[in-house]
Design an enzyme around this catalytic site. Structure first.
Site, PDB file in Angstrom:
ATOM      1  N   ASN A 112       0.795  -1.337  -0.051  1.00  0.00           N
ATOM      2  CA  ASN A 112      -0.123  -0.097   0.034  1.00  0.00           C
ATOM      3  C   ASN A 112       0.762   1.338   0.042  1.00  0.00           C
ATOM      4  OD1 ASN A 112       0.637  -0.981   2.473  1.00  0.00           O
ATOM      5  ND2 ASN A 112      -0.732   0.393   3.527  1.00  0.00           N
ATOM      6  N   GLY A 185       2.517  -5.963   7.093  1.00  0.00           N
ATOM      7  CA  GLY A 185       1.286  -6.531   6.170  1.00  0.00           C
ATOM      8  C   GLY A 185       0.057  -6.790   7.051  1.00  0.00           C
ATOM      9  N   SER A 186      -0.622  -8.074   6.502  1.00  0.00           N
ATOM     10  CA  SER A 186      -1.758  -8.340   7.136  1.00  0.00           C
ATOM     11  C   SER A 186      -1.382  -9.285   8.308  1.00  0.00           C
ATOM     12  CB  SER A 186      -2.693  -9.253   6.052  1.00  0.00           C
ATOM     13  OG  SER A 186      -1.966 -10.401   5.850  1.00  0.00           O
ATOM     14  N   GLU A 207       4.684  -5.142  12.014  1.00  0.00           N
ATOM     15  CA  GLU A 207       3.663  -4.414  11.783  1.00  0.00           C
ATOM     16  C   GLU A 207       2.327  -4.634  10.998  1.00  0.00           C
ATOM     17  OE1 GLU A 207       4.310  -1.505  13.094  1.00  0.00           O
ATOM     18  OE2 GLU A 207       6.523  -1.654  13.651  1.00  0.00           O
ATOM     19  N   GLU A 329     -10.627  -5.745   9.205  1.00  0.00           N
ATOM     20  CA  GLU A 329     -10.001  -4.491   8.597  1.00  0.00           C
ATOM     21  C   GLU A 329     -10.686  -4.230   7.078  1.00  0.00           C
ATOM     22  OE1 GLU A 329      -6.140  -2.260   8.274  1.00  0.00           O
ATOM     23  OE2 GLU A 329      -5.933  -4.245   8.420  1.00  0.00           O
TER      24      GLU A 329
END
Length: 452
Positions: A112, A185-186, A207, A329
Site C-alpha cells: 500500500n 502486512g496483514s 507491523e 479490517e
C-alpha cells in the site's frame, strides 16, 4: 537464497558495517540515488495504482528523506556506549551498555505504501549496522522493479539487496537463518512469518493492522474534525493501515456529522483524473470491498468501476458491530458510521475486539480524552486528528496484540535492529571475599547488608 544470505553473513562478520562512517556513507548514497531517480519512482507507482507524484512525495519519499537525514545526524549518538549505574554488590566497578547490530536482516514490505514500508525499515537497519535484504510486495510490480533496479545496480549485494518475487520466493527466504525479520502486512500473513521465525528463534518486528476506531464526541469541533477525518480515511483510497476503519459518533451530532462528511468528500474531489485519488491495488481487493457494501445502508458513494479498479468514497450508516463490514479490517474507501449515546458501552465494545493499530479521539473535554486514552489499548493514535502521528519520528510507531509486535521510526527503528549488550567491568586491585567458599554466617550477614 541460501548463498545470498550466507554471503551477507560473511560480509557482516567482516565488521565493515559496524563502522559508523560506513553506515553514514551508505545512507548518503541511498538518499542521493532516491533524489536522482524521483521521476522513475513517481512513474512506477503511477503505473501500479495511479498514485500521483504529489501523494508519492508527501506520503512516501519525503518520509524516507527525513529518516535518512535523522539517522545520519544521530547514528553516532545512538551507537555510543552508554554508562549506567553500578549496584553496590559490584563495586568497585563500572557498568555500560553497547548497542550492536543484530546481523543479516530480512525486510518484507507491503504494497500500500511500497517505497516507504520497504525502505524505512531498511534505513533503520543500515543505521544500526546490519546487512539488508528487502523483499518488496509483488502486487505493485512496477515499484518492486524500480527498487530492485536502483538498489541492486548501486549497492554491493553482500550488503544491501532487493529480491523480487511472490509467495514462493518469500517462503524460500523465510526458510533461511536471518538475525532479524521485519514484516509489514496483514495479520494472517504476519502469523505465517512469526511461525517461520519461531522455528529458528529469529527476533521479529511485525507491523500489522486492525480495525482502528475514530470516536466523535458530542463536544468536539465537528467541522475541523470531519475535515481531518475524511482526509485520513480516503488518503490512498483507504488503503492505509492506520486509516480510521470505522467511526463511532455520538447520537446528538450524528446527522450533522454525516452531512458535513458528505460535503467534505464532494469538496475534496477524490478523482484520479485530478491526481487526487488512487486505484484499488487489484481486482481481488476490489471484489472484496464490493462485497462489504450493504446497498441498503449507503449514505453516500457506493459506486465503482471494475475496468479501472476505482471505488468512490463511500459512507455506510445505521451500522452495528454485527454487520459484515465490521468483521475484518476494511482497507479501502468504505467508512462505516456507528451511533452511540453511552461512552462506557462503546469502550467495552472496542475492548472486546482485537487491539487496534490506531485510535482517534475527537473531543474538547479533557476528562473524556483521558478516559478513552487510559481505557483502550492500541498501537498509537491522535486526539483531534488522524494518521498524522506517523509523521513524528520521536514517537515509536507500532502495534500491540494482534496489530503488531515492536515499533520503529527514529531511534526506535535503530533499536529494532540492535542488541543492547550489558557489560560489567571490574578492577583487579581489590576483591571482596564474601561470595567465595567457605560460606560462613559472617559472610552471609555482609551479603544481606549489600544485596538486601
Amino acid at each position: 537464497m541460501e548463498e545470498i544470505v550466507e554471503a551477507q553473513k560473511q560480509f557482516f562478520n567482516s565488521n565493515t558495517t559496524k563502522d559508523i562512517a560506513f553506515r553514514i556513507g551508505q545512507l548518503q548514497k541511498l538518499e542521493s540515488i532516491l533524489r536522482a531517480n524521483e521521476e522513475l519512482l513517481h512513474q512506477a507507482i503511477y503505473k501500479d495504482f495511479k498514485k500521483s507524484a504529489f501523494e508519492n512525495y508527501t506520503t512516501e519519499i519525503s518520509l524516507l528523506y527525513h529518516d535518512i537525514k535523522e539517522a545520519i545526524k544521530r547514528v553516532k549518538k545512538w551507537s555510543a556506549q552508554k554508562r549506567v549505574r553500578t549496584n553496590l554488590a559490584n563495586l568497585p566497578g563500572k557498568s555500560y551498555i553497547i548497542p550492536e547490530p543484530l546481523g543479516v536482516s530480512l525486510i518484507i514490505g507491503a504494497w500500500n505504501y511500497p517505497y516507504q514500508l520497504s525502505l524505512a525499515p531498511a534505513i533503520a537497519a543500515i543505521a544500526a549496522g546490519n546487512t539488508v535484504i528487502i523483499k518488496p510486495s509483488e502486487l505493485p510490480i512496477n515499484t518492486s522493479k524500480a527498487m530492485a533496479k536502483l538498489i541492486n545496480e548501486n549497492f554491493d549485494p553482500n550488503f544491501f539487496k532487493v529480491i523480487e518475487g511472490g509467495v514462493a520466493e518469500t517462503t524460500d527466504l523465510l526458510n533461511q537463518k536471518f538475525d532479524k525479520i521485519f514484516f509489514t502486512g496483514s495479520v494472517p500473513v504476519g502469523k505465517i512469518v512469526y511461525q517461520a521465525a519461531a522455528k529458528k528463534l529469529i527476533p521479529v518486528t511485525l507491523e500489522l493492522g486492525g480495525k482502528s476506531p475514530a470516536i466523535i464526541t458530542a463536544n468536539c469541533d465537528l467541522k475541523i474534525s470531519v475535515k481531518r477525518l475524511i482526509w485520513a480515511k480516503y488518503l490512498n483510497a483507504g488503503q492505509t493501515c492506520i486509516a480510521p476503519d470505522y467511526v463511532v459518533v455520538h447520537e446528538k451530532v450524528k446527522e450533522e456529522f454525516l452531512k458535513l462528511a458528505k460535503k467534505e468528500i464532494a469538496q475534496s474531489k477524490f478523482l484520479i483524473e485530478e491526481d487526487n485519488y488512487v486505484q484499488i491495488i487489484n481486482d481481488k481487493n476490489l471484489q472484496r470491498l464490493i462485497a462489504l457494501i450493504d446497498k441498503d445502508k449507503i449514505y453516500t458513494g457506493g459506486e465503482y468501476d471494475l475496468e479501472n479498479r476505482i471505488m468512490e468514497p463511500t459512507i455506510l450508516t445505521n451500522i452495528t458491530f454485527e454487520d459484515k463490514v465490521m468483521q475484518d479490517e476494511i482497507f479501502g474507501p468504505i467508512l462505516p458510521v456507528l451511533e452511540y449515546n453511552d461512552l462506557n458501552k462503546i469502550i467495552q465494545e472496542i475492548k472486546a475486539r482485537p487491539k487496534p493499530l490506531s485510535c482517534y479521539v475527537f473531543t474538547s473535554v479533557k476528562k473524556i480524552k483521558r478516559k478513552i486514552l487510559d481505557e483502550i489499548s492500541f498501537g498509537g493514535g491522535a486526539v483531534n486528528d488522524a494518521v498524522m502521528h506517523i509523521a513524528n519520528s520521536n514517537m515509536g510507531f507500532g502495534g500491540v496484540g494482534e496489530s503488531g509486535i515492536g515499533s520503529y521510526h527514529g531511534e526506535y527503528g535503530f533499536r529494532a535492529f540492535s542488541h543492547y549488550k550489558g557489560i560489567l567491568e571490574k578492577p583487579t586491585w581489590i576483591e571482596p571475599n564474601f561470595k567465595y567458599h567457605p560460606h560462613t554466617k559472617s559472610k552471609l550477614k555482609w551479603i544481606k547488608r549489600l544485596i538486601g
